[in-house]
Design an enzyme around this catalytic site. Structure first.
Site, PDB file in Angstrom:
ATOM      1  N   GLU A   1      -9.533   3.923   1.911  1.00  0.00           N
ATOM      2  CA  GLU A   1      -8.957   4.048   0.675  1.00  0.00           C
ATOM      3  C   GLU A   1      -7.803   2.997   0.394  1.00  0.00           C
ATOM      4  O   GLU A   1      -7.752   2.391  -0.823  1.00  0.00           O
ATOM      5  CB  GLU A   1      -8.364   5.425   0.369  1.00  0.00           C
TER       6      GLU A   1
ATOM      7  N   ARG B   1      -7.957  -0.354   0.893  1.00  0.00           N
ATOM      8  CA  ARG B   1      -8.459  -1.411   0.046  1.00  0.00           C
ATOM      9  C   ARG B   1      -8.748  -1.234  -1.253  1.00  0.00           C
ATOM     10  O   ARG B   1      -8.942  -2.207  -2.144  1.00  0.00           O
ATOM     11  CB  ARG B   1      -9.727  -1.856   0.956  1.00  0.00           C
TER      12      ARG B   1
ATOM     13  N   ASP C   1     -12.166   7.197   3.651  1.00  0.00           N
ATOM     14  CA  ASP C   1     -10.915   6.943   4.465  1.00  0.00           C
ATOM     15  C   ASP C   1     -10.992   5.383   4.391  1.00  0.00           C
ATOM     16  O   ASP C   1      -9.709   5.203   4.972  1.00  0.00           O
ATOM     17  CB  ASP C   1     -11.255   7.391   5.933  1.00  0.00           C
TER      18      ASP C   1
ATOM     19  N   ASP D   1      -2.711  10.242   3.853  1.00  0.00           N
ATOM     20  CA  ASP D   1      -3.888   9.908   3.940  1.00  0.00           C
ATOM     21  C   ASP D   1      -4.767  10.828   4.638  1.00  0.00           C
ATOM     22  O   ASP D   1      -4.617  10.844   6.060  1.00  0.00           O
ATOM     23  CB  ASP D   1      -4.298   8.506   4.383  1.00  0.00           C
TER      24      ASP D   1
ATOM     25  N   LYS E   1       0.945  -1.189  -0.027  1.00  0.00           N
ATOM     26  CA  LYS E   1      -0.053   0.001   0.092  1.00  0.00           C
ATOM     27  C   LYS E   1       0.879   1.185  -0.121  1.00  0.00           C
ATOM     28  O   LYS E   1       1.666   1.300   0.821  1.00  0.00           O
ATOM     29  CB  LYS E   1      -0.866   0.053   1.155  1.00  0.00           C
TER      30      LYS E   1
ATOM     31  N   LYS F   1     -10.296  12.858   8.233  1.00  0.00           N
ATOM     32  CA  LYS F   1      -9.711  12.322   9.725  1.00  0.00           C
ATOM     33  C   LYS F   1      -9.704  13.654  10.739  1.00  0.00           C
ATOM     34  O   LYS F   1      -9.229  14.762   9.907  1.00  0.00           O
ATOM     35  CB  LYS F   1      -8.256  11.967   9.589  1.00  0.00           C
TER      36      LYS F   1
ATOM     37  N   ASP G   1       1.598   6.271   5.853  1.00  0.00           N
ATOM     38  CA  ASP G   1       0.573   5.378   5.307  1.00  0.00           C
ATOM     39  C   ASP G   1       1.216   4.607   3.746  1.00  0.00           C
ATOM     40  O   ASP G   1       0.344   3.841   3.108  1.00  0.00           O
ATOM     41  CB  ASP G   1      -0.765   5.991   4.821  1.00  0.00           C
TER      42      ASP G   1
HETATM   43  N1  BES Z   1      -4.499   4.432   6.908  1.00  0.00           N
HETATM   44  C1  BES Z   1      -5.517   4.144   7.520  1.00  0.00           C
HETATM   45  C2  BES Z   1      -5.477   3.173   8.621  1.00  0.00           C
HETATM   46  C3  BES Z   1      -4.823   3.645   9.994  1.00  0.00           C
HETATM   47  C4  BES Z   1      -5.292   4.592  10.598  1.00  0.00           C
HETATM   48  C5  BES Z   1      -3.286   3.074  10.174  1.00  0.00           C
HETATM   49  C6  BES Z   1      -4.446   4.594  11.933  1.00  0.00           C
HETATM   50  C7  BES Z   1      -3.003   3.541  11.336  1.00  0.00           C
HETATM   51  C8  BES Z   1      -3.405   4.404  12.177  1.00  0.00           C
HETATM   52  C9  BES Z   1      -6.585   3.841   6.697  1.00  0.00           C
HETATM   53  O1  BES Z   1      -6.738   3.990   5.474  1.00  0.00           O
HETATM   54  C10 BES Z   1      -7.943   4.085   7.277  1.00  0.00           C
HETATM   55  O2  BES Z   1      -8.284   5.081   7.520  1.00  0.00           O
HETATM   56  N2  BES Z   1      -8.704   3.228   7.754  1.00  0.00           N
HETATM   57  C11 BES Z   1     -10.046   3.373   8.577  1.00  0.00           C
HETATM   58  C12 BES Z   1     -10.994   2.549   7.991  1.00  0.00           C
HETATM   59  C13 BES Z   1     -12.531   2.732   8.256  1.00  0.00           C
HETATM   60  C14 BES Z   1     -12.807   4.161   7.727  1.00  0.00           C
HETATM   61  C15 BES Z   1     -13.467   1.622   8.048  1.00  0.00           C
HETATM   62  C16 BES Z   1      -9.830   3.261  10.053  1.00  0.00           C
HETATM   63  O3  BES Z   1      -9.021   2.478  10.452  1.00  0.00           O
HETATM   64  O4  BES Z   1     -10.360   3.992  10.780  1.00  0.00           O
HETATM   65 ZN    ZN Z   2      -4.734   4.742   4.570  1.00  0.00          ZN
HETATM   66 MN    MN Z   3      -7.860   6.029   5.333  1.00  0.00          MN
END
Ligand code: BES
Ligand code: ZN
Ligand code: MN
Length: 500
Positions: A335, A337, A333, A256, A251, A263, A274
């Site tokens: 993104e 996947r 968010d 992000d 990835k 966020k 990220d």
């Molecule tokens: N890059 C983030 C995941 C992340 C968040 C990694 C905090 C480390 C610390 C990912 O893109 C994301 O935002 N995932 C969301 C998914 C949700 C919207 C279903 C998450 O984990 O909050």
């Molecule tokens: Zn992300």
């Molecule tokens: Mn995200």
């Protein structure tokens, strides 16, 4: 940094000319009559060197020893994990005196695993990031000498560890760079430079090619950013062409923001990390170029920013992935996947023996496993156990998570084939279930590295994980019969040839 391996008994170590000397003392280390051994015996007797890994005793100009600074450090039971704690503690303490040359010797026998863990831990503790500092103060340690009883016997393990360090440090460098010094284009340039290594090739696709391939999910995420996306394809060919490759998919979200599903501001800077999955793929290729194992590996990196803009994806938008499946983007968010599903679909064309994606995918995985183990998801038992074993071997550990079909329930959509999020519960698993839909053609594993790829707080910085795990897996594969399995196409070709 210059790493050296040297034959150095504990008696010879007393005469070693070095700014600082670290002596690792495991509880089972025997005693002999030389100056260092005498010191160790005395310190132990007085209770000044407790038998707990990482306990230190600092000495200045002890008699009979050439090095002005000597650090005796307990290595506890002498196992790789204890050696790691000991080396980390000792190198951190030794750094205070700004040594240029540092020697680390083992009191007693060392096996390959202990030596590897010592080399990796010493590099980790002495690493310094400099790229965006105006007055860079690089690593003071220029030379790190590892003294073992028989250097010839340990050469292979040592070279492998040194290559791992080079890979880990490349991953750290790109992980640590702020997003304005690590755009998708800059990441692609870094990948391009790896093509200077023997047997490594690199190809970079841009927005036009990606649109032509039909990667609507990946392109959808990228469309809210002024930075053009890049799709990086790395190839390492160490085995005959007809041998099915392992495909690594990293990835590469260089920042992000969450997109329209923005966020919160607190700690958002950490979303520069990220792309640590992508960085780990670069690190692995760096090390493969050094080690040259007999295996074929493909690295795929979908890279873009996830930004908020007039053209950005909106919650509810439906995108069409390269696989043909339509996806309702309920949360912009989620993104990672979206970019990974198109890269996973692209992996099919390599007729891979296995596909492993590496992603800072979910905050839920941080809650589940913290910063200790990566989340491992796999559809193939042999692949899962090999990755688990590689994690233990490299001390870059992971933990298997479930993939029950029940977890996919929440991904249903009224407006597309699938939604990109489910509820909050089991978020790391539902993310994996989403990806799984795009992996039906090959054995697949997913490493959620959201908790382990970087550290927050005072020690904020990339860890270079899971380069160690991935390399241990690939090298294990290269030396096992497993690696000799040809791709289905090649197998068919051979069969027809032998039938003639
Ligand atoms: N890059 C983030 C995941 C992340 C968040 C990694 C905090 C480390 C610390 C990912 O893109 C994301 O935002 N995932 C969301 C998914 C949700 C919207 C279903 C998450 O984990 O909050
Ligand atoms: Zn992300
Ligand atoms: Mn995200």
């Amino acid at each position: 940094m210059d790493f050296q391996l040297k034959t150095l008994s504990i008696a010879q170590a007393a005469a070693e000319k070095t700014d600082a000397l670290i002596v690792l003392v495991a509880s089972q280390a025997g005693t002999s009559k030389d100056a260092l051994s005498a010191l160790i015996a005395e310190a132990r007797k007085a209770g000044d060197l407790p038998d707990k890994a990482g306990k230190l005793l600092s000495l200045y100009r002890p008699p009979g020893i050439a090095a002005p600074r000597v650090l005796l450090v307990s290595a506890g039971d002498g196992k790789p994990t204890s050696v790691r704690s000991a080396v980390t503690a000792a190198v951190n303490a030794a750094k205070a005196a700004n040594p240029k040359r540092l020697a680390i010797v083992f009191a007693g026998a060392v096996d390959a695993a202990c030596l590897r863990s010592a080399v990796v831990a010493a590099a980790d503790a002495s690493y310094v990031y400099t790229t965006t500092k105006s007055k860079a103060e690089p690593r003071t340690i220029r030379q790190l000498v590892f003294g073992v009883a028989d250097s010839a016997a340990q050469r292979g393990a040592f070279d492998q560890a040194a290559a791992t360090v080079a890979g880990v440090e490349l991953a750290k460098e790109w992980g640590n760079r702020p997003a304005n010094y690590c755009t998708p284009s800059l990441l692609a340039d870094a990948a391009g430079k790896l093509a200077a290594l023997p047997r490594v090739k690199c190809e970079v696709l841009g927005p036009k090619e990606v649109a032509k391939l039909g990667m609507g999910a990946f392109a959808g995420v990228a469309q809210g950013s002024a930075e053009p996306l890049r799709f990086i394809v790395l190839r390492y060919q160490g085995a005959p062409k007809d041998q099915a490759p392992v495909v690594l998919v990293g990835k590469g979200i260089t920042f992000d923001t969450g997109g329209v599903s923005l966020k919160p501001a607190a700690e958002m800077d950490e979303m520069k990390f990220d792309m640590c999955g992508a960085a780990s793929v670069l690190g692995v290729f760096r090390a493969l170029g050094d080690i040259q194992p007999a295996i074929n590996v493909i690295g795929l990196i979908p890279s873009c920013e996830n930004m908020n803009d007039g053209r950005a994806l909106k919650p509810g938008d439906v995108v069409t992935s390269m696989s043909g499946q339509t996806i309702e983007v309920l949360n912009t968010d989620a993104e990672g996947r979206l970019i990974l599903c198109d890269a996973l679909n692209y992996a099919k064309r390599f007729e891979p023996a296995a596909v492993i994606d590496i992603a800072t995918l979910t905050g839920a995985c941080v809650i589940a496993l913290g910063g200790v183990r990566s989340g491992l998801f796999a559809t193939d038992e042999a692949l899962a156990s090999a990755l688990q074993a590689a994690g233990e071997e490299s001390l870059d550990r992971c933990w298997r998570m479930p993939l029950d079909e029940d977890y996919a329930e929440g991904l249903k959509s009224n407006f597309a084939d699938v939604a990109n999020i489910a509820g909050r519960a089991g978020g790391a698993i539902t993310a994996a279930k989403f990806l799984q839909r795009f992996t039906t053609d090959f054995p697949w594993a997913h490493l959620d590295i959201a908790g382990v790829a970087w550290k927050s707080g005072q020690a904020k910085g990339s860890t270079g994980r899971p380069v160690g795990l991935l390399l241990a897996y690939l090298l294990g594969r290269a030396s096992s019969d497993n690696a000799k399995t040809a791709s289905p196409k090649a197998r068919k070709a051979r069969k027809t040839a032998s039938a003639k």
